[in-house]
Design a protein around this motif. Structure first.
Motif, PDB file in Angstrom:
ATOM      1  N   GLY A  71      33.389  -0.855   0.144  1.00 59.21           N
ATOM      2  CA  GLY A  71      33.209  -2.260   0.488  1.00 59.21           C
ATOM      3  C   GLY A  71      32.303  -2.481   1.676  1.00 59.21           C
ATOM      4  O   GLY A  71      32.377  -3.511   2.355  1.00 59.21           O
ATOM      5  N   MET A  72      31.400  -1.528   1.933  1.00 61.80           N
ATOM      6  CA  MET A  72      30.541  -1.598   3.116  1.00 61.80           C
ATOM      7  C   MET A  72      29.076  -1.851   2.754  1.00 61.80           C
ATOM      8  O   MET A  72      28.199  -1.728   3.614  1.00 61.80           O
ATOM      9  CB  MET A  72      30.657  -0.289   3.905  1.00 61.80           C
ATOM     10  N   TRP A  73      28.802  -2.184   1.489  1.00 64.44           N
ATOM     11  CA  TRP A  73      27.416  -2.450   1.067  1.00 64.44           C
ATOM     12  C   TRP A  73      27.335  -3.882   0.545  1.00 64.44           C
ATOM     13  O   TRP A  73      27.961  -4.227  -0.440  1.00 64.44           O
ATOM     14  CB  TRP A  73      26.998  -1.471  -0.042  1.00 64.44           C
ATOM     15  N   ASP A  74      26.560  -4.711   1.266  1.00 68.14           N
ATOM     16  CA  ASP A  74      26.479  -6.119   0.886  1.00 68.14           C
ATOM     17  C   ASP A  74      25.076  -6.526   0.445  1.00 68.14           C
ATOM     18  O   ASP A  74      24.743  -7.708   0.398  1.00 68.14           O
ATOM     19  CB  ASP A  74      26.950  -7.025   2.031  1.00 68.14           C
ATOM     20  N   ALA A  75      24.225  -5.521   0.092  1.00 72.72           N
ATOM     21  CA  ALA A  75      22.840  -5.815  -0.299  1.00 72.72           C
ATOM     22  C   ALA A  75      22.673  -5.968  -1.806  1.00 72.72           C
ATOM     23  O   ALA A  75      21.547  -6.105  -2.293  1.00 72.72           O
ATOM     24  CB  ALA A  75      21.910  -4.724   0.216  1.00 72.72           C
ATOM     25  N   GLY A  76      23.761  -5.900  -2.552  1.00 71.99           N
ATOM     26  CA  GLY A  76      23.663  -6.092  -3.992  1.00 71.99           C
ATOM     27  C   GLY A  76      23.196  -4.843  -4.717  1.00 71.99           C
ATOM     28  O   GLY A  76      23.441  -3.719  -4.274  1.00 71.99           O
ATOM     29  N   ASP A  77      22.480  -5.057  -5.807  1.00 71.60           N
ATOM     30  CA  ASP A  77      22.045  -3.957  -6.674  1.00 71.60           C
ATOM     31  C   ASP A  77      20.716  -3.381  -6.173  1.00 71.60           C
ATOM     32  O   ASP A  77      19.650  -3.633  -6.723  1.00 71.60           O
ATOM     33  CB  ASP A  77      21.897  -4.460  -8.116  1.00 71.60           C
ATOM     34  N   THR A  78      20.797  -2.612  -5.118  1.00 71.54           N
ATOM     35  CA  THR A  78      19.604  -2.008  -4.528  1.00 71.54           C
ATOM     36  C   THR A  78      19.148  -0.817  -5.361  1.00 71.54           C
ATOM     37  O   THR A  78      19.925   0.098  -5.643  1.00 71.54           O
ATOM     38  CB  THR A  78      19.888  -1.544  -3.088  1.00 71.54           C
ATOM     39  N   LYS A  79      17.878  -0.832  -5.766  1.00 77.95           N
ATOM     40  CA  LYS A  79      17.326   0.252  -6.568  1.00 77.95           C
ATOM     41  C   LYS A  79      16.744   1.340  -5.662  1.00 77.95           C
ATOM     42  O   LYS A  79      16.241   1.058  -4.573  1.00 77.95           O
ATOM     43  CB  LYS A  79      16.229  -0.277  -7.492  1.00 77.95           C
ATOM     44  N   VAL A  80      16.801   2.561  -6.141  1.00 76.51           N
ATOM     45  CA  VAL A  80      16.196   3.692  -5.430  1.00 76.51           C
ATOM     46  C   VAL A  80      15.038   4.198  -6.289  1.00 76.51           C
ATOM     47  O   VAL A  80      15.223   4.537  -7.464  1.00 76.51           O
ATOM     48  CB  VAL A  80      17.213   4.820  -5.183  1.00 76.51           C
ATOM     49  N   VAL A  81      13.848   4.237  -5.688  1.00 82.68           N
ATOM     50  CA  VAL A  81      12.637   4.572  -6.438  1.00 82.68           C
ATOM     51  C   VAL A  81      11.884   5.691  -5.720  1.00 82.68           C
ATOM     52  O   VAL A  81      11.565   5.580  -4.537  1.00 82.68           O
ATOM     53  CB  VAL A  81      11.706   3.338  -6.585  1.00 82.68           C
ATOM     54  N   VAL A  82      11.610   6.769  -6.439  1.00 80.31           N
ATOM     55  CA  VAL A  82      10.768   7.840  -5.923  1.00 80.31           C
ATOM     56  C   VAL A  82       9.334   7.585  -6.356  1.00 80.31           C
ATOM     57  O   VAL A  82       9.072   7.214  -7.502  1.00 80.31           O
ATOM     58  CB  VAL A  82      11.199   9.223  -6.460  1.00 80.31           C
ATOM     59  N   ILE A  83       8.397   7.787  -5.444  1.00 84.37           N
ATOM     60  CA  ILE A  83       6.973   7.759  -5.772  1.00 84.37           C
ATOM     61  C   ILE A  83       6.381   9.083  -5.300  1.00 84.37           C
ATOM     62  O   ILE A  83       6.418   9.412  -4.118  1.00 84.37           O
ATOM     63  CB  ILE A  83       6.267   6.564  -5.107  1.00 84.37           C
ATOM     64  N   ALA A  84       5.853   9.851  -6.264  1.00 82.39           N
ATOM     65  CA  ALA A  84       5.319  11.175  -5.938  1.00 82.39           C
ATOM     66  C   ALA A  84       4.117  11.475  -6.816  1.00 82.39           C
ATOM     67  O   ALA A  84       4.028  11.001  -7.952  1.00 82.39           O
ATOM     68  CB  ALA A  84       6.391  12.243  -6.134  1.00 82.39           C
ATOM     69  N   GLY A  85       3.194  12.258  -6.285  1.00 83.80           N
ATOM     70  CA  GLY A  85       2.011  12.639  -7.043  1.00 83.80           C
ATOM     71  C   GLY A  85       2.268  13.837  -7.941  1.00 83.80           C
ATOM     72  O   GLY A  85       3.387  14.345  -8.035  1.00 83.80           O
ATOM     73  N   ASP A  86       1.201  14.307  -8.589  1.00 85.65           N
ATOM     74  CA  ASP A  86       1.383  15.427  -9.515  1.00 85.65           C
ATOM     75  C   ASP A  86       1.703  16.723  -8.789  1.00 85.65           C
ATOM     76  O   ASP A  86       2.498  17.535  -9.273  1.00 85.65           O
ATOM     77  CB  ASP A  86       0.162  15.593 -10.420  1.00 85.65           C
ATOM     78  N   GLY A  87       1.138  16.944  -7.600  1.00 85.61           N
ATOM     79  CA  GLY A  87       1.472  18.147  -6.851  1.00 85.61           C
ATOM     80  C   GLY A  87       2.942  18.187  -6.489  1.00 85.61           C
ATOM     81  O   GLY A  87       3.600  19.227  -6.601  1.00 85.61           O
ATOM     82  N   LYS A 141      26.290   4.338  -3.422  1.00 85.26           N
ATOM     83  CA  LYS A 141      27.507   4.312  -4.250  1.00 85.26           C
ATOM     84  C   LYS A 141      28.762   4.408  -3.387  1.00 85.26           C
ATOM     85  O   LYS A 141      29.750   3.690  -3.600  1.00 85.26           O
ATOM     86  CB  LYS A 141      27.479   5.471  -5.248  1.00 85.26           C
ATOM     87  N   THR A 142      28.731   5.299  -2.413  1.00 86.00           N
ATOM     88  CA  THR A 142      29.895   5.495  -1.544  1.00 86.00           C
ATOM     89  C   THR A 142      30.166   4.248  -0.703  1.00 86.00           C
ATOM     90  O   THR A 142      31.324   3.814  -0.562  1.00 86.00           O
ATOM     91  CB  THR A 142      29.664   6.702  -0.629  1.00 86.00           C
ATOM     92  N   LEU A 143      29.097   3.670  -0.150  1.00 81.68           N
ATOM     93  CA  LEU A 143      29.265   2.461   0.662  1.00 81.68           C
ATOM     94  C   LEU A 143      29.783   1.296  -0.173  1.00 81.68           C
ATOM     95  O   LEU A 143      30.604   0.495   0.297  1.00 81.68           O
ATOM     96  CB  LEU A 143      27.933   2.094   1.329  1.00 81.68           C
ATOM     97  N   LYS A 144      29.334   1.200  -1.420  1.00 81.87           N
ATOM     98  CA  LYS A 144      29.848   0.148  -2.310  1.00 81.87           C
ATOM     99  C   LYS A 144      31.348   0.349  -2.564  1.00 81.87           C
ATOM    100  O   LYS A 144      32.125  -0.607  -2.551  1.00 81.87           O
ATOM    101  CB  LYS A 144      29.079   0.160  -3.631  1.00 81.87           C
ATOM    102  N   ARG A 145      31.716   1.598  -2.823  1.00 78.66           N
ATOM    103  CA  ARG A 145      33.119   1.893  -3.112  1.00 78.66           C
ATOM    104  C   ARG A 145      34.017   1.547  -1.929  1.00 78.66           C
ATOM    105  O   ARG A 145      35.170   1.151  -2.103  1.00 78.66           O
ATOM    106  CB  ARG A 145      33.248   3.370  -3.483  1.00 78.66           C
TER     107      ARG A 145
END
Length: 314
Positions: free
Chosen positions: A95-111, A89-93
């Protein structure tokens, strides 16, 4: 849930989870990882908590991940993902992010979700970070030797809940992680199963879209061959029976409304569910159960369905 994919032919073709990993034959989590990565697409950053998936997919110097990937501790995957999302978000604000709508995804087990990582998950949800958090649930700490977790069901055998005359496996009920997440008033949360791929990928896609509004959560049921003690060719059958017996309902929490998804939308009526015993009998972790213990599990399951029915009617 939006129907982004209506048939199996509509599903993404690009493979972003490489073969050659060390996950067990028949691993439910391996099935989930393949479809998660395909559905998320290439413009995403994966934050992966320590656990079965991390250990078996990243043996140095190799990796099965074709995304930018961060391995973090059991307890802080949601905190790290929060930082990644805030940085983008900060890099977009600026003007330093040119990768578009990059998603952030967590993958974690039950523990790393029910127990050790619950605090950082709650913080991420409360702060409203635009992150998709995906829980793959195999109902124990499988990576470290099949120890019980907050997700382990009552009466299940694990190495830390042995079966004897005095103690009959785990003595507590499974924690309601979806209820905890829903209490944070997130825009979207859902359950999914590796036995229902179309339902799962449409929920992944829906959850990704809703991250524009805030955090989203997906609880994927992923059976474990060594931990649950069933043959490696029975993973999808076990996962399907969990849904058909009502043990693992498929539903969504969409902006404060609970929606039961097929086939679970028919399961408020107990007569439409298969007997719970059909699910239990395939697994060695429940081989010791008596008829009285099965009846106790059935009563608890009926009570849970009454709770879901009330939420669905609100």
């Amino acid at each position: 849930m939006k129907l982004y994919y209506r048939t199996l032919r509509d599903l993404p073709r690009e493979e972003l989870f490489a073969p050659g990993h060390r996950m067990c034959a028949g691993c439910g989590a391996a099935i989930a990882m393949r479809w998660i990565t395909k559905t998320v697409g290439p413009n995403a950053i994966i934050v992966n908590a320590t656990g079965c998936v991390e250990v078996t997919t990243t043996p140095y110097p190799e990796t099965a991940w074709m995304h930018p990937y961060i391995h973090v501790a059991f307890e802080n995957s949601a905190a790290v993902a929060s930082g990644v999302e805030a940085a983008i978000k900060t890099l977009k604000r600026k003007g330093m992010w040119d990768a578009g709508d990059t998603k952030v995804v967590v993958i974690a087990g039950d523990g790393g979700t029910y127990d050790i990582g619950l605090q950082s998950l709650s913080g991420m949800l409360e702060r409203r970070h635009g992150v998709l958090y995906i829980l793959y649930d195999n109902e124990a700490y499988m990576n470290t030797g099949i120890q019980r977790s907050g997700s382990t069901p009552k009466f299940a055998w694990t190495t830390t809940t042995p079966v004897g005359t005095a103690i009959r496996g785990k003595i507590q009920w499974k924690k309601d992680i979806m209820g905890i997440v829903m209490a944070h008033r997130v825009p979207y949360a859902a359950t999914a199963s590796v036995a229902y791929v179309l339902d799962m990928v449409n929920k992944i896609k829906t959850a990704l879209e809703y991250t524009a509004e805030g955090p989203t959560f997906l609880h994927i049921f992923t059976p474990c061959v060594p931990g649950w003690r069933y043959p490696e060719n029975k993973t999808v059958e076990v996962a399907r029976l969990a849904v058909e017996t009502g043990y693992f309902p498929l539903y969504e929490w969409d902006h404060g409304k609970l929606i039961l998804n097929p086939p679970s939308n028919n399961h408020i009526d107990k007569s439409r569910r298969k007997p719970l015993k059909e699910y239990l009998k395939l697994q060695g972790r429940f081989a010791h159960l008596t008829e009285e213990e099965i009846t106790e599990l059935e009563k608890e399951l009926d009570a849970y369905w009454q709770y879901l029915a009330k939420l669905a009617q609100l």
